[in-house]
Design a protein around this motif. Structure first.
Motif, PDB file in Angstrom:
ATOM      1  N   PRO A  16       0.812  -1.220   0.000  1.00  0.00           N
ATOM      2  CA  PRO A  16       0.000   0.000   0.000  1.00  0.00           C
ATOM      3  C   PRO A  16       0.850   1.278   0.000  1.00  0.00           C
ATOM      4  CG  PRO A  16      -0.936  -1.595   1.513  1.00  0.00           C
ATOM      5  CD  PRO A  16       0.386  -2.152   1.080  1.00  0.00           C
ATOM      6  N   THR A  17       1.979   1.243   0.705  1.00  0.00           N
ATOM      7  CA  THR A  17       2.851   2.423   0.738  1.00  0.00           C
ATOM      8  C   THR A  17       3.606   2.580  -0.570  1.00  0.00           C
ATOM      9  OG1 THR A  17       3.064   2.136   3.131  1.00  0.00           O
ATOM     10  CG2 THR A  17       4.648   3.591   2.062  1.00  0.00           C
ATOM     11  N   VAL A  18       4.004   1.464  -1.175  1.00  0.00           N
ATOM     12  CA  VAL A  18       4.647   1.539  -2.499  1.00  0.00           C
ATOM     13  C   VAL A  18       3.675   2.129  -3.517  1.00  0.00           C
ATOM     14  CG1 VAL A  18       5.644   0.199  -4.392  1.00  0.00           C
ATOM     15  CG2 VAL A  18       6.226  -0.362  -2.009  1.00  0.00           C
ATOM     16  N   PHE A 239      -2.425  13.384   5.710  1.00  0.00           N
ATOM     17  CA  PHE A 239      -1.420  13.260   6.757  1.00  0.00           C
ATOM     18  C   PHE A 239      -1.078  11.804   7.071  1.00  0.00           C
ATOM     19  CE2 PHE A 239      -3.523  17.365   8.445  1.00  0.00           C
ATOM     20  CZ  PHE A 239      -2.816  18.126   7.533  1.00  0.00           C
ATOM     21  N   LEU A 240      -1.617  10.874   6.292  1.00  0.00           N
ATOM     22  CA  LEU A 240      -1.417   9.431   6.512  1.00  0.00           C
ATOM     23  C   LEU A 240      -1.750   9.069   7.960  1.00  0.00           C
ATOM     24  CD1 LEU A 240       1.729   8.706   4.340  1.00  0.00           C
ATOM     25  CD2 LEU A 240      -0.695   8.675   3.720  1.00  0.00           C
ATOM     26  N   PHE A 241      -2.872   9.642   8.416  1.00  0.00           N
ATOM     27  CA  PHE A 241      -3.461   9.374   9.729  1.00  0.00           C
ATOM     28  C   PHE A 241      -2.545   9.729  10.891  1.00  0.00           C
ATOM     29  CE2 PHE A 241      -5.383   6.306   6.699  1.00  0.00           C
ATOM     30  CZ  PHE A 241      -6.609   6.953   6.601  1.00  0.00           C
ATOM     31  N   HIS A 248       0.504   7.472  16.986  1.00  0.00           N
ATOM     32  CA  HIS A 248       1.766   7.396  16.245  1.00  0.00           C
ATOM     33  C   HIS A 248       2.959   7.399  17.190  1.00  0.00           C
ATOM     34  CE1 HIS A 248       5.025   8.096  13.501  1.00  0.00           C
ATOM     35  NE2 HIS A 248       5.275   9.269  14.038  1.00  0.00           N
ATOM     36  N   HIS A 249       2.929   8.245  18.211  1.00  0.00           N
ATOM     37  CA  HIS A 249       4.051   8.265  19.155  1.00  0.00           C
ATOM     38  C   HIS A 249       4.107   6.990  19.988  1.00  0.00           C
ATOM     39  CE1 HIS A 249       6.267  12.161  19.143  1.00  0.00           C
ATOM     40  NE2 HIS A 249       5.268  12.464  18.318  1.00  0.00           N
ATOM     41  N   ALA A 250       2.957   6.388  20.241  1.00  0.00           N
ATOM     42  CA  ALA A 250       2.947   5.124  20.974  1.00  0.00           C
ATOM     43  C   ALA A 250       3.443   3.964  20.119  1.00  0.00           C
ATOM     44  CB  ALA A 250       1.540   4.820  21.483  1.00  0.00           C
ATOM     45  N   ARG A 251       3.133   4.003  18.808  1.00  0.00           N
ATOM     46  CA  ARG A 251       3.524   2.925  17.893  1.00  0.00           C
ATOM     47  C   ARG A 251       4.121   3.514  16.619  1.00  0.00           C
ATOM     48  NH1 ARG A 251       0.852  -2.016  18.427  1.00  0.00           N
ATOM     49  NH2 ARG A 251       2.146  -2.625  16.656  1.00  0.00           N
ATOM     50  N   PRO A 252       5.314   4.118  16.691  1.00  0.00           N
ATOM     51  CA  PRO A 252       5.879   4.782  15.506  1.00  0.00           C
ATOM     52  C   PRO A 252       6.219   3.838  14.364  1.00  0.00           C
ATOM     53  CG  PRO A 252       7.476   4.716  17.293  1.00  0.00           C
ATOM     54  CD  PRO A 252       6.169   4.273  17.871  1.00  0.00           C
ATOM     55  N   ALA A 253       6.355   2.539  14.643  1.00  0.00           N
ATOM     56  CA  ALA A 253       6.690   1.599  13.577  1.00  0.00           C
ATOM     57  C   ALA A 253       5.469   1.066  12.843  1.00  0.00           C
ATOM     58  CB  ALA A 253       7.491   0.425  14.152  1.00  0.00           C
ATOM     59  N   LEU A 254       4.284   1.443  13.283  1.00  0.00           N
ATOM     60  CA  LEU A 254       3.068   0.932  12.655  1.00  0.00           C
ATOM     61  C   LEU A 254       2.827   1.652  11.324  1.00  0.00           C
ATOM     62  CD1 LEU A 254       0.996  -1.174  13.716  1.00  0.00           C
ATOM     63  CD2 LEU A 254      -0.468   0.765  14.343  1.00  0.00           C
ATOM     64  N   PRO A 255       2.558   0.915  10.239  1.00  0.00           N
ATOM     65  CA  PRO A 255       2.307   1.590   8.956  1.00  0.00           C
ATOM     66  C   PRO A 255       1.019   2.395   8.993  1.00  0.00           C
ATOM     67  CG  PRO A 255       1.900  -0.776   8.775  1.00  0.00           C
ATOM     68  CD  PRO A 255       2.519  -0.557  10.111  1.00  0.00           C
ATOM     69  N   TRP A 256       0.959   3.394   8.147  1.00  0.00           N
ATOM     70  CA  TRP A 256      -0.130   4.368   8.166  1.00  0.00           C
ATOM     71  C   TRP A 256      -1.501   3.717   8.009  1.00  0.00           C
ATOM     72  CZ3 TRP A 256      -3.105   4.976   3.675  1.00  0.00           C
ATOM     73  CH2 TRP A 256      -2.589   4.388   2.512  1.00  0.00           C
ATOM     74  N   TYR A 257      -1.608   2.683   7.197  1.00  0.00           N
ATOM     75  CA  TYR A 257      -2.914   2.093   6.915  1.00  0.00           C
ATOM     76  C   TYR A 257      -3.399   1.185   8.053  1.00  0.00           C
ATOM     77  CZ  TYR A 257       0.425  -1.383   5.174  1.00  0.00           C
ATOM     78  OH  TYR A 257       1.490  -2.248   5.048  1.00  0.00           O
ATOM     79  N   GLU A 258      -2.524   0.864   9.006  1.00  0.00           N
ATOM     80  CA  GLU A 258      -2.938   0.094  10.177  1.00  0.00           C
ATOM     81  C   GLU A 258      -3.215   0.989  11.387  1.00  0.00           C
ATOM     82  OE1 GLU A 258      -0.127  -2.960  11.092  1.00  0.00           O
ATOM     83  OE2 GLU A 258      -0.272  -3.910   9.110  1.00  0.00           O
ATOM     84  N   LEU A 259      -2.813   2.243  11.296  1.00  0.00           N
ATOM     85  CA  LEU A 259      -2.912   3.131  12.456  1.00  0.00           C
ATOM     86  C   LEU A 259      -4.358   3.383  12.917  1.00  0.00           C
ATOM     87  CD1 LEU A 259      -0.932   4.572  14.320  1.00  0.00           C
ATOM     88  CD2 LEU A 259      -1.098   6.581  12.839  1.00  0.00           C
ATOM     89  N   PRO A 260      -5.316   3.665  12.004  1.00  0.00           N
ATOM     90  CA  PRO A 260      -6.687   3.899  12.487  1.00  0.00           C
ATOM     91  C   PRO A 260      -7.286   2.713  13.241  1.00  0.00           C
ATOM     92  CG  PRO A 260      -6.443   4.707  10.243  1.00  0.00           C
ATOM     93  CD  PRO A 260      -5.209   3.910  10.554  1.00  0.00           C
ATOM     94  N   GLY A 261      -7.073   1.501  12.745  1.00  0.00           N
ATOM     95  CA  GLY A 261      -7.607   0.330  13.421  1.00  0.00           C
ATOM     96  C   GLY A 261      -6.991   0.140  14.792  1.00  0.00           C
ATOM     97  N   TRP A 262      -5.679   0.327  14.875  1.00  0.00           N
ATOM     98  CA  TRP A 262      -5.022   0.193  16.178  1.00  0.00           C
ATOM     99  C   TRP A 262      -5.506   1.277  17.136  1.00  0.00           C
ATOM    100  CZ3 TRP A 262      -1.883   2.873  19.540  1.00  0.00           C
ATOM    101  CH2 TRP A 262      -1.280   2.113  20.547  1.00  0.00           C
ATOM    102  N   TYR A 263      -5.717   2.473  16.598  1.00  0.00           N
ATOM    103  CA  TYR A 263      -6.218   3.561  17.444  1.00  0.00           C
ATOM    104  C   TYR A 263      -7.598   3.222  18.002  1.00  0.00           C
ATOM    105  CZ  TYR A 263      -8.281   7.931  18.909  1.00  0.00           C
ATOM    106  OH  TYR A 263      -8.922   8.888  19.644  1.00  0.00           O
TER     107      TYR A 263
END
Length: 322
Positions: A16-18, A239-241, A248-263
């Motif tokens: 997805p990032t590519v 802003f890629l979420f 993001h600061h809690a999980r900086p290694a998480l890719p942008w497309y997984e961030l909303p679900g984790w949040y």
């Protein structure tokens, strides 16, 4: 460690990032090549969006995406569409920003908008007036790009003139990239570089300053220094979420497309940790701060106290990704 676990995952390339990177570069090439066929009222918002989106992509790549190979990632991020910001300098300063125990510190956090009392006095009346104006969202959008770019380039020029070999190498590489961008713009597309700066670069920087405007606030506890903007609409994709900044600061290694679900899965813990520093939307940020300052410009502690203890993270992990 979470970042080590990510490196052991089966995913070698985050497609997805590519795809996002290819879309951004393709859109930028199309907009610049066909700029003469577009009215200015359409060219400016589209150009600003694409260059700002590229800045968000660079931020994503800084955190170890989309591949395991840093050289490949750097190649994806390197083209300086903004002209003024070398990727390598952005990478170093942003990773320094991710030392959460130093967040908002006017000397240790390279992305802090706060001032020490001594630096505030040295600014003089005009400088202090300019900073106060940028304490409002409207002032940040109008004056912020010129102020941020100008101060950054001045500081970098001092390093180069002082003979910093590292700075000279960094800027030599950046100059090669800028030469390639200008060759495309001028020789292939026939764009006046001043038009490119005015129609693409300056408004793109304004867009990115919307994200950074209210994402941090000085507080004694590190976890309470990072905000969340929910229901971000199209700006969330731009802003890629990263509007979910505490996540993001809690999980900086998480890719942008997984961030909303984790949040969504961890919202209650995040909001409890950051003391409820949550904005309903960017409309909420605009309503509160369009003409009112987000905070006082002088850091309330002068500097963040070095002996402040960092609270336990939501999940143990380093402050930067891989």
């Amino acid at each position: 460690m979470q970042s080590s676990l990510r490196c052991q995952r089966a995913v070698v390339v985050e497609w997805p990032t590519v795809a996002l990177a290819l879309s951004i570069y393709g859109a930028w090439a199309a907009l610049t090549f066909f700029h003469a066929a577009l009215p200015l009222w359409l060219l400016v918002p589209l150009g600003a969006w694409v260059v700002a989106w590229h800045g968000s992509l660079q931020h994503e790549i800084i955190h170890g995406h989309p591949t395991r190979w840093r050289r490949v990632n750097t190649a994806l991020a390197f083209p300086p569409l903004s002209l003024w910001l070398p990727y390598e300098r952005y990478r170093r300063t942003h990773l320094a920003h991710h030392r959460d125990e130093r967040l908002t510190d006017p000397l240790d956090d390279p992305e802090s908008f706060y001032w020490t009392p001594e630096a505030w006095q040295r600014l003089g009346p005009l400088g202090r007036a300019a900073v106060r104006l940028q304490g409002t969202l409207l002032g940040r959008l109008i004056l912020g790009p010129a102020w941020c770019i100008g101060r950054f380039l001045l500081a970098e020029a001092r390093l180069v003139i002082a003979g910093s070999g590292d700075a000279r190498r960094l800027w030599l590489h950046h100059a090669i990239g800028v030469a390639g961008i200008l060759a495309w713009l001028v020789l292939v597309c026939g764009i006046d570089p001043l038009l490119y700066v005015a129609a693409f670069v300056y408004p793109a920087t304004s867009l990115l300053l919307i994200r950074s405007f209210a994402e941090h606030r000085a507080a004694a506890e590190p976890a309470k220094r990072t905000a969340i903007v929910e229901r971000s609409g199209p700006l969330g994709l731009l802003f890629l979420f990263n509007n979910l900044h505490a996540a993001h600061h809690a999980r900086p290694a998480l890719p942008w497309y997984e961030l909303p679900g984790w949040y969504r899965a961890n919202r209650d813990r995040l909001v409890a940790a950051n003391g409820g520093l949550v904005y309903r939307s960017y409309v909420d940020v605009l309503r509160r701060f369009l003409l009112r300052p987000h905070d006082a410009p002088v850091h309330p502690f002068g500097r963040v106290r070095p002996n402040v203890l960092r609270p336990v993270d939501l999940e143990a992990q380093p402050s930067s990704s891989r």
